[in-house]
Design a protein around this motif. Structure first.
Motif, PDB file in Angstrom:
ATOM      1  N   ALA A   6       0.930  -1.149   0.139  1.00 30.60           N
ATOM      2  CA  ALA A   6      -0.084   0.076  -0.038  1.00 30.60           C
ATOM      3  C   ALA A   6       0.714   1.391  -0.086  1.00 30.60           C
ATOM      4  O   ALA A   6       0.479   2.125  -0.622  1.00 30.60           O
ATOM      5  N   SER A   9       2.177   1.783  -3.408  1.00 29.98           N
ATOM      6  CA  SER A   9       1.177   2.266  -4.337  1.00 29.98           C
ATOM      7  C   SER A   9       1.153   3.923  -4.059  1.00 29.98           C
ATOM      8  O   SER A   9       0.822   4.529  -5.155  1.00 29.98           O
ATOM      9  N   LEU A  10       1.168   4.188  -2.727  1.00 28.54           N
ATOM     10  CA  LEU A  10       0.961   5.686  -2.639  1.00 28.54           C
ATOM     11  C   LEU A  10       2.121   6.588  -3.089  1.00 28.54           C
ATOM     12  O   LEU A  10       1.982   7.555  -3.695  1.00 28.54           O
ATOM     13  N   ASP A 262      -6.081   0.649 -11.220  1.00 26.51           N
ATOM     14  CA  ASP A 262      -5.385   0.932  -9.609  1.00 26.51           C
ATOM     15  C   ASP A 262      -4.080   0.153  -9.624  1.00 26.51           C
ATOM     16  O   ASP A 262      -3.091   0.544  -8.808  1.00 26.51           O
ATOM     17  N   PRO A 266      -2.406   4.121 -10.299  1.00 23.29           N
ATOM     18  CA  PRO A 266      -3.093   4.355  -8.999  1.00 23.29           C
ATOM     19  C   PRO A 266      -3.603   5.798  -8.954  1.00 23.29           C
ATOM     20  O   PRO A 266      -3.142   6.833  -9.576  1.00 23.29           O
ATOM     21  N   ASP A 268      -4.530   9.195  -7.183  1.00 21.97           N
ATOM     22  CA  ASP A 268      -4.024  10.047  -5.965  1.00 21.97           C
ATOM     23  C   ASP A 268      -4.954  11.573  -6.306  1.00 21.97           C
ATOM     24  O   ASP A 268      -5.727  11.510  -6.977  1.00 21.97           O
ATOM     25  N   HIS A 303      -8.548   4.413   0.016  1.00 21.10           N
ATOM     26  CA  HIS A 303      -7.767   3.178  -0.540  1.00 21.10           C
ATOM     27  C   HIS A 303      -7.985   2.127   0.429  1.00 21.10           C
ATOM     28  O   HIS A 303      -8.242   2.119   1.552  1.00 21.10           O
ATOM     29  N   GLY A 307      -4.052  -0.841  -1.924  1.00 26.97           N
ATOM     30  CA  GLY A 307      -3.578   0.619  -2.407  1.00 26.97           C
ATOM     31  C   GLY A 307      -4.629   1.012  -3.490  1.00 26.97           C
ATOM     32  O   GLY A 307      -4.613   1.990  -4.057  1.00 26.97           O
ATOM     33  N   TYR A 308      -5.709   0.095  -3.694  1.00 31.56           N
ATOM     34  CA  TYR A 308      -6.886   0.220  -4.552  1.00 31.56           C
ATOM     35  C   TYR A 308      -7.930   1.467  -4.096  1.00 31.56           C
ATOM     36  O   TYR A 308      -8.220   1.405  -2.838  1.00 31.56           O
ATOM     37  N   ALA A 309      -8.270   2.371  -4.926  1.00 33.67           N
ATOM     38  CA  ALA A 309      -9.168   3.195  -4.425  1.00 33.67           C
ATOM     39  C   ALA A 309     -10.589   2.557  -4.401  1.00 33.67           C
ATOM     40  O   ALA A 309     -10.921   1.971  -5.034  1.00 33.67           O
ATOM     41  N   THR A 310     -11.275   2.998  -3.484  1.00 32.34           N
ATOM     42  CA  THR A 310     -12.602   2.221  -3.103  1.00 32.34           C
ATOM     43  C   THR A 310     -13.799   3.077  -3.320  1.00 32.34           C
ATOM     44  O   THR A 310     -14.859   2.716  -3.359  1.00 32.34           O
TER      45      THR A 310
END
Length: 572
Positions: A6, A9-10, A262, A266, A268, A303, A307-310
């Motif tokens: 995570a 990913s960020l 993602d 990803p 941001d 996230h 690290g996936y956006a929800t």
């Protein structure tokens, strides 16, 4: 492990943000079942501060066996190499070919190590990919096959791209990113937009999870099945395995949970605030309830542990009402009006409500970073279009490339039939350049009007919008008559019908440039020197207003200058 993934990913999101903002285009997609007349429509704004707006034309041609074609990067003109030419290439006007196939794009960048120029020996950039495909494919499915085979055979030179691909029956979105150095080609996913729905993309990859199995989905090793109408999802056979190999997706991650966007790009703060918000503005215009995604589009991205956006928007939505071509044009003119981010409503708009901000996009005060908004309509647009494909007409008549140069909010879309064999002189390639002004060029003529309007937007732009609407309504009325006439002509003399359409399209484009040139003179005379003048009959003593600034702006002046401008004693 999940926590480390995570964090990685960020960190990647920061890299994605920097690449995302370097290119900035917008595409909206409207399927037949979502349009009032049953046409497919896609839009494209080619946004770059150094892109000269002109209308490309490539005539149909036959080529001798063994012919090679030079490939140049579209953005820079850099020579990339040679590839074999096909025996016959189709005629292309702008981003639409003679069979009503149209392609647009937006750059999302993605993982930097997979970006532009990172794949040694790659010959196909995203721009060449579009225009080579338009010359080689007759429909959207064929285009997907051509595009993916071109990058597989010759390598992919660019960074991550989202492509809109429409024909007279279907609309697809194809998202692609290169494999970096050491492996030729790209990984990608293509999805057909369900009929009756709309979609969009604006410099952020939007395909998340996708079906991997079933009669509707195939991988690239079964590409021969793409012409089966039941197939609505196609993906590179290694799109997931490549991500696992590179460490972008956990090796034990479930394939069905894999998200293309993602993983490879990803979301941001910047991707949401500068990119996704443009898709949201379109969705919000056509469907109630989209306000639930507004926080996300303002940059409040949530996230999960991968690290996936929800809290993302769906890839496509069903509009509340069917949409006509004039409305689609207007969607390209959005400045976030009616929202708390309305660009005409804060101090940055100045005294005249100007919904534009000069670059850079982000800036600092006392070490704190702030941002301007990035709306759909923007000053750096080179050209934009609404490509309309209609399956009930002969191809040369059915496809209309509604084309305009410069900022879409101040431009006018004129009809360019896809069967045309030349383009208007004022829009043609070679008529002026970015550093060579000529008032014979539509790009420069429109920029004169638009940039003049930026100086006193709330006074001048309403006049532009009024004329814009009148012309576009007139053109739409004209095309209804031209459609009927040309369709009848095709039954007896196809060549005459094509020439008829070409003459009409070229005349409208050149006449528009002439009219807009005169319009600039009218606006300049009326609004110069901070005044607003109106003719009083035929005399040369016009009525004049001096509106000054708004009450709010005068109050701001007093707050920031104190007593410096205060008058003392009696005034006369």
């Amino acid at each position: 492990m999940k926590k480390i993934y995570a964090i990685a990913s960020l960190l990647l999101a920061i890299i994605v943000f920097s690449t995302t903002t370097s290119q900035a285009c917008t595409n909206y997609l409207v399927t037949r079942g979502a349009s009032t007349d049953g046409s497919n429509m896609i839009t494209y704004a080619a946004d770059s501060h150094v892109l000269y707006g002109e209308l490309y034309f490539r005539p149909a041609a036959d080529w001798a066996e063994g012919t090679m074609i030079d490939v140049y990067e579209w953005d820079t003109g850099k020579y990339l190499g040679k590839i074999p030419q096909v025996p016959h290439t189709y005629s292309v006007v702008g981003n639409m070919n003679e069979f009503q196939l149209a392609i647009g794009e937006t750059t999302y960048g993605g993982r930097s190590e997979l970006g532009t120029g990172k794949q040694e020996g790659a010959l196909i950039d995203y721009g060449s990919l579009i225009y080579l495909t338009l010359q080689r494919a007759k429909n959207a499915r064929e285009a997907i096959k051509v595009m993916t085979e071109l990058v597989e055979n010759h390598g992919y030179y660019s960074s991550g791209e989202s492509f809109s691909i429409s024909d007279k029956n279907e609309i697809w979105i194809l998202e692609m990113i290169g494999k970096g150095n050491g492996e030729k080609g790209a990984v990608w996913v293509a999805r057909m937009i369900p009929d009756g729905y709309v979609s969009g993309h604006a410099n952020q990859a939007r395909i998340t999870t996708f079906p991997l199995e079933g009669k509707n989905s195939i991988s690239s090793d079964k590409m021969d099945k793409i012409f089966n109408p039941e197939v609505t999802n196609v993906y590179a056979k290694d799109v997931i395995s490549f991500a696992k190999e590179k460490g972008y997706y956990p090796k034990d991650g479930k394939n069905k949970e894999f998200s293309f966007s993602d993983t490879y790009a990803p979301v941001d703060f910047g991707a949401a605030r500068f990119c996704e918000i443009r898709v949201w503005s379109f969705f919000n215009d056509v469907k109630e309830g989209m306000d639930k995604y507004f926080d996300y589009c303002k940059g409040k991205v949530e996230h999960d542990d991968k690290g996936y956006a929800t809290n993302r928007m769906p890839l496509w939505i069903k509009p509340d009402n069917k949409i006509n071509v004039l409305e689609v044009m207007d969607f390209m003119r959005n400045h976030l009006e009616g929202t708390e981010l309305d660009m005409a409503k804060d101090m940055g708009a100045g005294p005249y409500g100007n919904p534009y901000r000069w670059r850079p996009l982000t800036w600092k005060v006392d070490g704190v970073t702030y941002c301007n908004e990035r709306a759909t309509a923007t000053q750096q647009t080179g050209f934009s279009f609404v490509a309309q494909s209609r399956n009930w007409l002969p191809d040369a008549v059915g496809g209309i490339n509604w084309f305009g140069v410069d900022d879409a909010a101040s431009s006018v879309y004129f009809p360019m039939y896809c069967g045309s064999t030349r383009v208007p002189k004022s829009f043609a390639v070679g008529n002026g350049k970015m550093m060579e002004f000529t008032n014979k060029s539509a790009f420069w003529v429109f920029n004169q009007v638009t940039n003049f309007a930026y100086t006193r937007y709330n006074a001048i732009h309403p006049e532009i919008a009024k004329k814009q609407k009148a012309l576009e309504k007139k053109y739409l009325s004209f095309t209804k008559i031209i459609d009927l006439a040309a369709e009848g002509m095709f039954k007896t003399d196809e060549a005459a019908a094509v020439e008829f359409l070409t003459d009409f399209s070229c005349n409208q484009g050149d006449n528009l440039t002439d009219e807009w040139r005169e319009f600039y003179g009218y606006l300049f005379a009326k609004f110069m020197d901070g005044n607003i003048k109106e003719k009083d009959g035929n005399n040369q003593n016009p009525k004049m207003k001096q509106p000054g600034y708004s009450k709010e702006f005068y109050e701001t002046i007093v707050k920031t200058t104190g007593d410096k401008l205060k008058m003392s004693g009696d005034s006369h």
